[in-house]
Design a protein around this motif. Structure first.
Motif, PDB file in Angstrom:
ATOM      1  N   THR A   1      12.855  10.602  26.495  1.00 55.72           N
ATOM      2  CA  THR A   1      13.849  10.013  25.604  1.00 55.72           C
ATOM      3  C   THR A   1      13.619  10.480  24.171  1.00 55.72           C
ATOM      4  O   THR A   1      12.518  10.939  23.804  1.00 55.72           O
ATOM      5  N   LYS A   2      14.655  10.340  23.343  1.00 56.19           N
ATOM      6  CA  LYS A   2      14.552  10.680  21.927  1.00 56.19           C
ATOM      7  C   LYS A   2      13.516   9.801  21.240  1.00 56.19           C
ATOM      8  O   LYS A   2      12.767  10.264  20.370  1.00 56.19           O
ATOM      9  N   GLU A   3      13.463   8.541  21.637  1.00 54.65           N
ATOM     10  CA  GLU A   3      12.503   7.608  21.030  1.00 54.65           C
ATOM     11  C   GLU A   3      11.058   8.043  21.316  1.00 54.65           C
ATOM     12  O   GLU A   3      10.181   7.948  20.443  1.00 54.65           O
ATOM     13  N   GLU A   4      10.833   8.534  22.529  1.00 55.08           N
ATOM     14  CA  GLU A   4       9.484   9.009  22.865  1.00 55.08           C
ATOM     15  C   GLU A   4       9.131  10.266  22.075  1.00 55.08           C
ATOM     16  O   GLU A   4       7.962  10.469  21.702  1.00 55.08           O
ATOM     17  N   LEU A   5      10.123  11.113  21.819  1.00 51.29           N
ATOM     18  CA  LEU A   5       9.891  12.293  20.981  1.00 51.29           C
ATOM     19  C   LEU A   5       9.500  11.883  19.569  1.00 51.29           C
ATOM     20  O   LEU A   5       8.578  12.450  18.975  1.00 51.29           O
ATOM     21  N   MET A   6      10.207  10.918  19.021  1.00 53.54           N
ATOM     22  CA  MET A   6       9.908  10.448  17.666  1.00 53.54           C
ATOM     23  C   MET A   6       8.500   9.859  17.604  1.00 53.54           C
ATOM     24  O   MET A   6       7.764  10.071  16.639  1.00 53.54           O
ATOM     25  N   ALA A   7       8.114   9.166  18.663  1.00 53.09           N
ATOM     26  CA  ALA A   7       6.756   8.610  18.717  1.00 53.09           C
ATOM     27  C   ALA A   7       5.715   9.723  18.775  1.00 53.09           C
ATOM     28  O   ALA A   7       4.630   9.613  18.185  1.00 53.09           O
ATOM     29  N   ALA A   8       6.044  10.801  19.493  1.00 47.73           N
ATOM     30  CA  ALA A   8       5.111  11.939  19.571  1.00 47.73           C
ATOM     31  C   ALA A   8       4.880  12.544  18.195  1.00 47.73           C
ATOM     32  O   ALA A   8       3.734  12.823  17.811  1.00 47.73           O
ATOM     33  N   PHE A   9       5.960  12.765  17.442  1.00 43.76           N
ATOM     34  CA  PHE A   9       5.828  13.294  16.087  1.00 43.76           C
ATOM     35  C   PHE A   9       4.992  12.354  15.219  1.00 43.76           C
ATOM     36  O   PHE A   9       4.105  12.780  14.478  1.00 43.76           O
ATOM     37  N   SER A  10       5.291  11.074  15.308  1.00 50.37           N
ATOM     38  CA  SER A  10       4.568  10.087  14.497  1.00 50.37           C
ATOM     39  C   SER A  10       3.086  10.068  14.830  1.00 50.37           C
ATOM     40  O   SER A  10       2.227  10.060  13.933  1.00 50.37           O
ATOM     41  N   ASP A  11       2.766  10.093  16.129  1.00 50.80           N
ATOM     42  CA  ASP A  11       1.361  10.072  16.546  1.00 50.80           C
ATOM     43  C   ASP A  11       0.633  11.336  16.107  1.00 50.80           C
ATOM     44  O   ASP A  11      -0.533  11.279  15.681  1.00 50.80           O
ATOM     45  N   TYR A  12       1.312  12.474  16.211  1.00 44.81           N
ATOM     46  CA  TYR A  12       0.683  13.730  15.804  1.00 44.81           C
ATOM     47  C   TYR A  12       0.410  13.731  14.309  1.00 44.81           C
ATOM     48  O   TYR A  12      -0.699  14.075  13.857  1.00 44.81           O
ATOM     49  N   GLN A  13       1.393  13.318  13.515  1.00 47.00           N
ATOM     50  CA  GLN A  13       1.219  13.289  12.064  1.00 47.00           C
ATOM     51  C   GLN A  13       0.164  12.291  11.636  1.00 47.00           C
ATOM     52  O   GLN A  13      -0.499  12.464  10.614  1.00 47.00           O
ATOM     53  N   ALA A  14      -0.034  11.255  12.459  1.00 47.79           N
ATOM     54  CA  ALA A  14      -1.048  10.235  12.148  1.00 47.79           C
ATOM     55  C   ALA A  14      -2.428  10.618  12.664  1.00 47.79           C
ATOM     56  O   ALA A  14      -3.379   9.841  12.515  1.00 47.79           O
ATOM     57  N   GLY A  15      -2.532  11.812  13.270  1.00 49.38           N
ATOM     58  CA  GLY A  15      -3.827  12.275  13.762  1.00 49.38           C
ATOM     59  C   GLY A  15      -4.293  11.562  15.016  1.00 49.38           C
ATOM     60  O   GLY A  15      -5.498  11.499  15.282  1.00 49.38           O
ATOM     61  N   LYS A  16      -3.356  11.046  15.809  1.00 50.39           N
ATOM     62  CA  LYS A  16      -3.718  10.295  17.002  1.00 50.39           C
ATOM     63  C   LYS A  16      -3.909  11.167  18.234  1.00 50.39           C
ATOM     64  O   LYS A  16      -4.311  10.649  19.282  1.00 50.39           O
ATOM     65  N   PHE A  17      -3.583  12.463  18.149  1.00 49.18           N
ATOM     66  CA  PHE A  17      -3.865  13.338  19.279  1.00 49.18           C
ATOM     67  C   PHE A  17      -5.375  13.516  19.384  1.00 49.18           C
ATOM     68  O   PHE A  17      -6.074  13.473  18.380  1.00 49.18           O
TER      69      PHE A  17
END
Length: 293
Positions: free
Chosen positions: A276-292
């Motif tokens: 989903t688009k919402e899951e994509l947005m969460a992926a970007f947010s998590d990556y930018q927050a250093g959560k990977f």
């Protein structure tokens, strides 16, 4: 030396071969730090060839085309399968994995909930050639922990069903021989088929699986239809068909790839593939927050 089954435990039976639906040519592009490649399976084919998302073929003798490699970049939601025909690439990722991919070897990585990795050449001259395949993960597995495995060339079993014909069994099963990797749900079949000269190769394919053949040396005939060098033949989903017949009139090599479709929504932006688009947005947010990882 690879493990070769010169007398396979079980011959593949194909009574009604799948016909070729269409033959396509890949798109020239570049990725990473300017690595030149051919995108064989493009984004517009993702639903048709579900569960596969992308297939890239990189190959050149010019170091300027590959020397920059693929510096640090993120992934989430799928698996990457890199198969090296020639050359050397060093893998490092944020989960602490490191490996050297070299002639005939495979790197299988599950990005899962998120990983940052790099693939950089360990050579400054000579030929570099290989493939990267993206295999989707079912929705329930997209957020699993990242995982990585190096498969050296001598760990990939081979079958030789006829004189001068062999197949490297990277994933799935062929002629009674289990491949180097197995996966539930998508059940991928990944074969690298070599013809020393004229010959025939038969392979059963599960009903309902999506499948294609990519020729990277010489040319072949698939179901009686010519498939030239650097062309991909998509196999029709004929309900009555039970496999594929690939024939060569001279030296040739081709990949045969098949898998069971997920029939799930695909939401992709660059290196993130979710539902989903919402899951994509969460992926970007998590990556930018250093959560990977």
């Amino acid at each position: 030396m690879n493990t070769v089954a010169s007398i396979p435990a079980r011959q593949e039976t194909v009574t009604r071969p799948r016909p070729v639906e269409r033959v396509l040519r890949g798109q020239a592009t570049s990725d990473g730090a300017g690595v030149k490649l051919t995108r064989v399976l493009t984004q517009d084919l993702q639903k048709r060839l579900d569960p596969f998302l992308m297939l890239d073929n990189f190959g050149t003798d010019n170091p300027e085309d590959y020397i920059g490699g693929f510096p640090d970049h993120p992934h989430r939601g799928f698996e990457t399968i890199t198969y090296m025909i020639s050359g050397r690439m060093r893998h490092r990722d944020s989960a602490g994995n490191e490996g050297l991919l070299q002639n005939g070897g495979v790197q299988w990585m599950t990005a899962g909930r998120g990983v940052v990795h790099s693939e950089l050449p360990e050579q400054e001259e000579g030929s570099m050639e290989g493939f990267q395949l993206w295999l989707n993960l079912p929705a329930r597995n997209k957020m699993v922990a990242p995982w990585y495995k190096d498969i050296q060339s001598d760990a990939i079993p081979e079958v030789a069903p006829a004189q001068g014909v062999k197949a490297r069994v990277i994933a799935g099963r062929s002629h009674g021989v289990q491949g180097a990797m197995q996966r539930e749900v998508t059940e991928p079949l990944y074969l690298d088929i070599h013809f020393d000269g004229a010959g025939e190769f038969r392979q059963s394919i599960a009903p309902g699986a999506n499948a294609f053949v990519y020729v990277y040396r010489g040319q072949v005939e698939v179901g009686g239809k010519p498939v030239e060098l650097h062309r991909m033949a998509i196999l029709a989903n004929d309900a009555d068909a039970d496999g594929v017949v690939i024939e060569a009139r001279g030296p040739a090599r081709a990949l045969l790839i098949a898998g069971m479709p997920l029939h799930e929504p695909i939401a992709q932006y660059g290196p993130f593939v979710m539902n989903t688009k919402e899951e994509l947005m969460a992926a970007f947010s998590d990556y930018q927050a250093g959560k990977f990882v």
